[in-house]
Motif scaffolding. Structure first.
Motif, PDB file in Angstrom:
ATOM      1  N   ARG B   6      62.912  25.607  39.984  1.00 36.85           N
ATOM      2  CA  ARG B   6      61.524  25.449  39.520  1.00 36.85           C
ATOM      3  C   ARG B   6      61.291  26.387  38.342  1.00 36.85           C
ATOM      4  N   GLU B  45      47.898  36.623  31.433  1.00 43.22           N
ATOM      5  CA  GLU B  45      47.398  36.650  32.817  1.00 43.22           C
ATOM      6  C   GLU B  45      47.473  35.271  33.461  1.00 43.22           C
ATOM      7  N   ALA B  46      47.050  34.231  32.714  1.00 41.14           N
ATOM      8  CA  ALA B  46      47.046  32.876  33.270  1.00 41.14           C
ATOM      9  C   ALA B  46      48.477  32.386  33.517  1.00 41.14           C
ATOM     10  N   ARG B  49      49.710  33.956  36.679  1.00 46.67           N
ATOM     11  CA  ARG B  49      49.066  33.317  37.825  1.00 46.67           C
ATOM     12  C   ARG B  49      49.749  31.974  38.137  1.00 46.67           C
ATOM     13  N   THR B  50      50.094  31.225  37.082  1.00 46.86           N
ATOM     14  CA  THR B  50      50.782  29.949  37.269  1.00 46.86           C
ATOM     15  C   THR B  50      52.151  30.166  37.932  1.00 46.86           C
ATOM     16  N   ALA B  52      53.043  32.576  39.825  1.00 54.94           N
ATOM     17  CA  ALA B  52      52.836  33.003  41.218  1.00 54.94           C
ATOM     18  C   ALA B  52      52.507  31.811  42.101  1.00 54.94           C
ATOM     19  N   ASP B  53      51.523  31.032  41.694  1.00 57.90           N
ATOM     20  CA  ASP B  53      51.066  29.931  42.546  1.00 57.90           C
ATOM     21  C   ASP B  53      52.127  28.841  42.677  1.00 57.90           C
ATOM     22  N   GLU B  54      52.930  28.670  41.637  1.00 54.45           N
ATOM     23  CA  GLU B  54      53.961  27.633  41.675  1.00 54.45           C
ATOM     24  C   GLU B  54      55.245  28.133  42.331  1.00 54.45           C
ATOM     25  N   ASP B  55      55.307  29.406  42.671  1.00 56.26           N
ATOM     26  CA  ASP B  55      56.510  30.000  43.271  1.00 56.26           C
ATOM     27  C   ASP B  55      57.746  29.643  42.442  1.00 56.26           C
ATOM     28  N   ALA B  82      52.241  41.885  39.538  1.00 61.88           N
ATOM     29  CA  ALA B  82      51.988  40.828  40.527  1.00 61.88           C
ATOM     30  C   ALA B  82      53.132  40.726  41.539  1.00 61.88           C
ATOM     31  N   ASP B  83      54.045  41.698  41.509  1.00 63.15           N
ATOM     32  CA  ASP B  83      55.157  41.707  42.455  1.00 63.15           C
ATOM     33  C   ASP B  83      56.096  40.525  42.229  1.00 63.15           C
ATOM     34  N   LEU B  84      56.239  40.131  40.953  1.00 61.43           N
ATOM     35  CA  LEU B  84      57.055  38.968  40.607  1.00 61.43           C
ATOM     36  C   LEU B  84      58.182  39.344  39.641  1.00 61.43           C
ATOM     37  N   ASN B  86      61.105  39.582  40.192  1.00 60.48           N
ATOM     38  CA  ASN B  86      62.320  38.825  40.495  1.00 60.48           C
ATOM     39  C   ASN B  86      62.392  37.487  39.772  1.00 60.48           C
TER      40      ASN B  86
END
Lengths: 307, 133
Positions: B6, B45-46, B49-50, B52-55, B82-84, B86
């Motif tokens: 993804r 920022e957006a 957020r995308t 994050a929400d889409e993993d 955002a702890d992302l 990875n």
């Protein structure tokens, strides 16, 4: 790992929600997730809220589903409610790849009250991604008041969503076929609300009139036909009012269906275990020789699987 | 079952050149990936957020505006917050040679400039990374 993620989900961790949706989409550990999420299809008791309203948007590609959803997200947020979207787009039957291009039309935001997830739907799976029922319950547990489902742009026969959604909104546009289109089975009859989108176009009223005429032939069912134009910024408030006026239909129907599917799975398991039974083979042979009618063979088989 | 990669593809900042990113989107789709196209004029920022929400496993940014030394570090920072951290980040577009080592030092996995073959991008993304926690 699932238990930890579910715990984080209950505490409002978005990353945990996102990861659980991925695991669900892949069909992994479904039983663990299901059993942790209260009783299937029961209204979620989370924080004493009323159950979420699940609204499906269906219609052919290019009719403006994503754009309209984008508008409604703003409208629902202005009412102080949180909204999640599950947007399905087709997955290639050849490569397995997918271009998920709905969310960019819905407007970008960093609003915590909005969550959008893009999903790939395989062909022949009813215009929606697999395991959408479990995903809806994850979003409900997280605390979204409204959940929008966007089907792939198929337009005809998208009936699967009816079992998942409280309200099905069918979207049509002007210049999209003559009045015989509206007589075809499964298109209009599955909708709770019909939107003629792009109603700033001159022939919108003609399309709306044809649809109303087709609906008038189905007795006893009154379906609102609304003209909406996102370009002219008209009709969205009326559409949301019409959606909210409808009952939360999803629960009883889908709970019964879920139970039925589990019953079918149990019967299939029993049948597979007993395929070598002498009794069953005798029945099949007698039926093949024509000594027993099909109806009575079926009846005998069903009764033999009762215990 | 092999799970599809993804990837979120986005353009950040004031930059309307989206032909390249759409060609890449199409190539990755044909290579069996699930491509979430986030479109033009996104804020850092957006975009995060995308992701994050889409993993998403990957984020692909396209910049032809010259603002990459401002916007890319900002995206990387917000991803970390955002702890992302990875999520792998790749960048495409017009990036001067001199900026490439700076961006990779900040954490960009790979930069694909003009003339890159689509096969190279696909091959890079399909090379296994350590599994996400």
């Amino acid at each position: 790992m699932i238990a930890g993620l579910l715990e984080r989900l209950r505490h409002g961790d978005r990353n945990a929600l996102a990861r659980l949706l991925s695991i669900t989409a892949r069909g992994e550990q479904l039983a663990d997730i299901q059993s942790a999420l209260a009783i299937p299809c029961e209204p979620s008791p989370v924080r004493g809220r009323s159950p979420s309203r699940v609204v499906a948007f269906t219609g052919s590609g290019g009719v403006g589903k994503s754009t309209l959803i984008g508008k409604l997200i703003n409208l629902v947020r202005n009412l102080g409610r949180k909204v999640a979207v599950l947007a399905c787009d087709p997955q290639s039957p050849l490569s397995g790849g997918a271009l998920l291009g709905d969310r960019f039309r819905m407007g970008s935001s960093t609003d915590d009250g909005v969550f959008i997830r893009s999903l790939a739907a395989q062909t022949g799976h009813g215009a929606i991604a697999d395991h959408l029922d479990v995903m809806i319950r994850l979003l409900e547990t997280f605390g979204f008041d409204a959940i929008f489902l966007e089907t792939v742009g198929a337009g005809q026969g998208d009936v699967e969503v009816r079992n998942l959604a409280d309200v099905v909104v069918l979207m049509l546009q002007p210049e999209s076929g003559d009045d015989v289109q509206w007589e075809k089975a499964g298109i209009l009859e599955c909708a709770d609300v019909i939107v003629v989108h792009k109603s700033d176009m001159p022939t919108a009223e003609q399309t709306a009139a044809q649809v109303r005429a087709a609906l008038d032939l189905s007795m006893g069912r009154s379906v609102p036909v609304l003209r909406v134009s996102t370009k002219a910024n008209q009709g969205h408030a009326e559409l949301w009012q019409a959606i909210e006026a409808l009952p939360l239909r999803r629960r009883p129907a889908s709970a019964a269906l879920l139970l039925f599917q589990m019953a079918v799975d149990t019967l299939r398991q029993r049948f597979e275990n007993r395929q070598q039974d002498a009794e069953l083979r005798k029945l099949v042979e007698a039926w093949q020789r024509g000594e027993v009618s099909t109806a009575s063979a079926v009846e005998t088989l069903v009764r033999s699987l009762e215990s | 079952m092999d799970q599809p990669i993804r990837i979120v593809l986005a353009k950040v900042g004031l930059d309307g050149h989206d032909r390249g990113i759409k060609v890449v989107a199409r190539a990755l789709r044909d290579a069996g990936m699930h491509v979430i196209y986030a479109g033009l004029w996104q804020t850092p920022e957006a975009v995060v957020r995308t992701v994050a929400d889409e993993d998403a496993d990957w984020l692909g940014l396209s910049l032809l505006s010259g603002a990459h030394m401002t916007l890319v570090p900002r995206v990387l920072d917000i991803l970390k917050q955002a702890d992302l951290a990875n999520v792998g980040v790749i960048v495409g577009g017009i990036i001067p040679e001199a900026d490439i080592p700076k961006l990779t030092a900040m954490g960009v996995a790979k930069i694909f400039g003009p003339g890159t073959s689509l096969d190279d991008i696909v091959a890079f993304l399909k090379t296994p990374r350590e599994h996400k926690p």
